[in-house]
Design a protein around this motif. Structure first.
Motif, mmCIF file in Angstrom:
data_model
loop_
_atom_site.group_PDB
_atom_site.id
_atom_site.type_symbol
_atom_site.label_atom_id
_atom_site.label_comp_id
_atom_site.label_asym_id
_atom_site.label_seq_id
_atom_site.Cartn_x
_atom_site.Cartn_y
_atom_site.Cartn_z
ATOM 1 N N MET A 1 0.809 -1.214 0.000
ATOM 2 C CA MET A 1 0.000 0.000 0.000
ATOM 3 C C MET A 1 0.848 1.274 0.000
ATOM 4 O O MET A 1 0.316 2.367 -0.201
ATOM 5 C CB MET A 1 -0.974 -0.015 1.184
ATOM 6 N N GLN A 2 2.155 1.147 0.175
ATOM 7 C CA GLN A 2 3.052 2.298 0.065
ATOM 8 C C GLN A 2 3.601 2.440 -1.359
ATOM 9 O O GLN A 2 4.392 3.329 -1.641
ATOM 10 C CB GLN A 2 4.218 2.177 1.055
ATOM 11 N N GLY A 3 3.193 1.543 -2.251
ATOM 12 C CA GLY A 3 3.633 1.603 -3.642
ATOM 13 C C GLY A 3 4.942 0.893 -3.929
ATOM 14 O O GLY A 3 5.476 1.002 -5.028
ATOM 15 N N VAL A 4 5.447 0.143 -2.968
ATOM 16 C CA VAL A 4 6.698 -0.595 -3.133
ATOM 17 C C VAL A 4 6.405 -1.952 -3.770
ATOM 18 O O VAL A 4 5.482 -2.650 -3.342
ATOM 19 C CB VAL A 4 7.406 -0.790 -1.774
ATOM 20 N N VAL A 5 7.176 -2.318 -4.786
ATOM 21 C CA VAL A 5 7.015 -3.622 -5.438
ATOM 22 C C VAL A 5 7.496 -4.711 -4.492
ATOM 23 O O VAL A 5 8.634 -4.686 -4.026
ATOM 24 C CB VAL A 5 7.801 -3.680 -6.768
ATOM 25 N N VAL A 6 6.611 -5.686 -4.188
ATOM 26 C CA VAL A 6 6.980 -6.795 -3.314
ATOM 27 C C VAL A 6 7.088 -8.106 -4.080
ATOM 28 O O VAL A 6 7.603 -9.091 -3.564
ATOM 29 C CB VAL A 6 5.995 -6.941 -2.131
ATOM 30 N N PHE A 7 6.594 -8.106 -5.332
ATOM 31 C CA PHE A 7 6.685 -9.305 -6.173
ATOM 32 C C PHE A 7 6.572 -8.867 -7.625
ATOM 33 O O PHE A 7 5.795 -7.977 -7.959
ATOM 34 C CB PHE A 7 5.552 -10.291 -5.852
ATOM 35 N N CYS B 1 0.172 -19.465 -10.806
ATOM 36 C CA CYS B 1 0.269 -19.802 -9.387
ATOM 37 C C CYS B 1 1.396 -18.983 -8.765
ATOM 38 O O CYS B 1 2.533 -19.046 -9.222
ATOM 39 C CB CYS B 1 0.520 -21.289 -9.212
ATOM 40 N N ILE B 2 1.050 -18.208 -7.755
ATOM 41 C CA ILE B 2 2.038 -17.398 -7.043
ATOM 42 C C ILE B 2 1.944 -17.774 -5.564
ATOM 43 O O ILE B 2 0.926 -17.518 -4.925
ATOM 44 C CB ILE B 2 1.755 -15.896 -7.230
ATOM 45 N N PRO B 3 2.998 -18.373 -5.005
ATOM 46 C CA PRO B 3 2.962 -18.802 -3.592
ATOM 47 C C PRO B 3 3.160 -17.616 -2.648
ATOM 48 O O PRO B 3 4.188 -17.465 -2.001
ATOM 49 C CB PRO B 3 4.119 -19.795 -3.511
ATOM 50 N N LEU B 4 2.144 -16.755 -2.557
ATOM 51 C CA LEU B 4 2.254 -15.506 -1.812
ATOM 52 C C LEU B 4 2.560 -15.697 -0.339
ATOM 53 O O LEU B 4 3.320 -14.942 0.248
ATOM 54 C CB LEU B 4 0.962 -14.700 -1.965
ATOM 55 N N LEU B 5 1.952 -16.686 0.272
ATOM 56 C CA LEU B 5 2.124 -16.863 1.712
ATOM 57 C C LEU B 5 3.544 -17.230 2.085
ATOM 58 O O LEU B 5 3.935 -17.115 3.240
ATOM 59 C CB LEU B 5 1.142 -17.910 2.235
ATOM 60 N N ASP B 6 4.357 -17.651 1.104
ATOM 61 C CA ASP B 6 5.747 -18.008 1.372
ATOM 62 C C ASP B 6 6.618 -16.785 1.624
ATOM 63 O O ASP B 6 7.650 -16.886 2.274
ATOM 64 C CB ASP B 6 6.341 -18.805 0.208
ATOM 65 N N THR C 1 0.717 -10.843 5.782
ATOM 66 C CA THR C 1 -0.689 -10.470 5.680
ATOM 67 C C THR C 1 -0.808 -8.956 5.492
ATOM 68 O O THR C 1 0.049 -8.192 5.929
ATOM 69 C CB THR C 1 -1.465 -10.901 6.932
ATOM 70 N N GLY C 2 -1.863 -8.552 4.793
ATOM 71 C CA GLY C 2 -2.085 -7.127 4.566
ATOM 72 C C GLY C 2 -2.804 -6.892 3.254
ATOM 73 O O GLY C 2 -3.279 -7.819 2.602
ATOM 74 N N ASN C 3 -2.869 -5.633 2.863
ATOM 75 C CA ASN C 3 -3.528 -5.215 1.638
ATOM 76 C C ASN C 3 -2.488 -4.890 0.570
ATOM 77 O O ASN C 3 -1.474 -4.254 0.866
ATOM 78 C CB ASN C 3 -4.401 -3.984 1.890
ATOM 79 N N TYR C 4 -2.779 -5.285 -0.661
ATOM 80 C CA TYR C 4 -1.851 -5.098 -1.772
ATOM 81 C C TYR C 4 -2.631 -4.749 -3.037
ATOM 82 O O TYR C 4 -3.846 -4.901 -3.086
ATOM 83 C CB TYR C 4 -1.051 -6.390 -2.018
ATOM 84 N N ILE C 5 -1.913 -4.315 -4.047
ATOM 85 C CA ILE C 5 -2.461 -4.085 -5.377
ATOM 86 C C ILE C 5 -1.744 -5.021 -6.338
ATOM 87 O O ILE C 5 -0.510 -5.062 -6.373
ATOM 88 C CB ILE C 5 -2.273 -2.625 -5.839
ATOM 89 N N VAL C 6 -2.516 -5.797 -7.109
ATOM 90 C CA VAL C 6 -1.952 -6.684 -8.127
ATOM 91 C C VAL C 6 -2.195 -6.024 -9.478
ATOM 92 O O VAL C 6 -3.321 -5.655 -9.801
ATOM 93 C CB VAL C 6 -2.624 -8.076 -8.111
ATOM 94 N N SER C 7 -1.130 -5.870 -10.255
ATOM 95 C CA SER C 7 -1.250 -5.280 -11.587
ATOM 96 C C SER C 7 -0.753 -6.258 -12.632
ATOM 97 O O SER C 7 0.270 -6.918 -12.442
ATOM 98 C CB SER C 7 -0.424 -4.000 -11.689
ATOM 99 N N LEU C 8 -1.497 -6.348 -13.728
ATOM 100 C CA LEU C 8 -1.080 -7.113 -14.900
ATOM 101 C C LEU C 8 -0.758 -6.106 -15.988
ATOM 102 O O LEU C 8 -1.563 -5.229 -16.293
ATOM 103 C CB LEU C 8 -2.194 -8.036 -15.372
#
Length: 69
Positions: free
Chosen positions: A18-24, A39-44, A48-55
């Motif tokens: 949510m701060q605009g930093v790329v985490v993946f 398939c993206i193993p996010l929990l690895d 937890t939290g809120n994110y934005i997914v962009s394609l």
């Protein structure tokens, strides 16, 4: 994650916190038109939290909110 591919090519999947930093970030090769699944193993590696997914495909971007609990 599922998305509908209209063209063959490369789709870039980017997840921002949510701060605009790329985490993946991952490039996905699309070899056929239609519904695609990634398939993206996010929990690895993403807490937890809120994110934005962009394609990102061609010169277009599509974004959705992602909540990891």
């Amino acid at each position: 994650m599922e998305f509908n591919a209209n063209n063959i090519g490369i789709v870039k999947v980017v997840i921002y916190n949510m701060q605009g930093v790329v985490v993946f970030e991952k490039d996905v090769s699309v070899t056929s038109v239609g519904i695609q699944s990634v398939c993206i193993p996010l929990l690895d590696f993403i807490p937890t939290g809120n994110y934005i997914v962009s394609l990102h495909v061609d010169n277009q971007s599509f974004s959705k909110k992602l909540i990891i609990q």
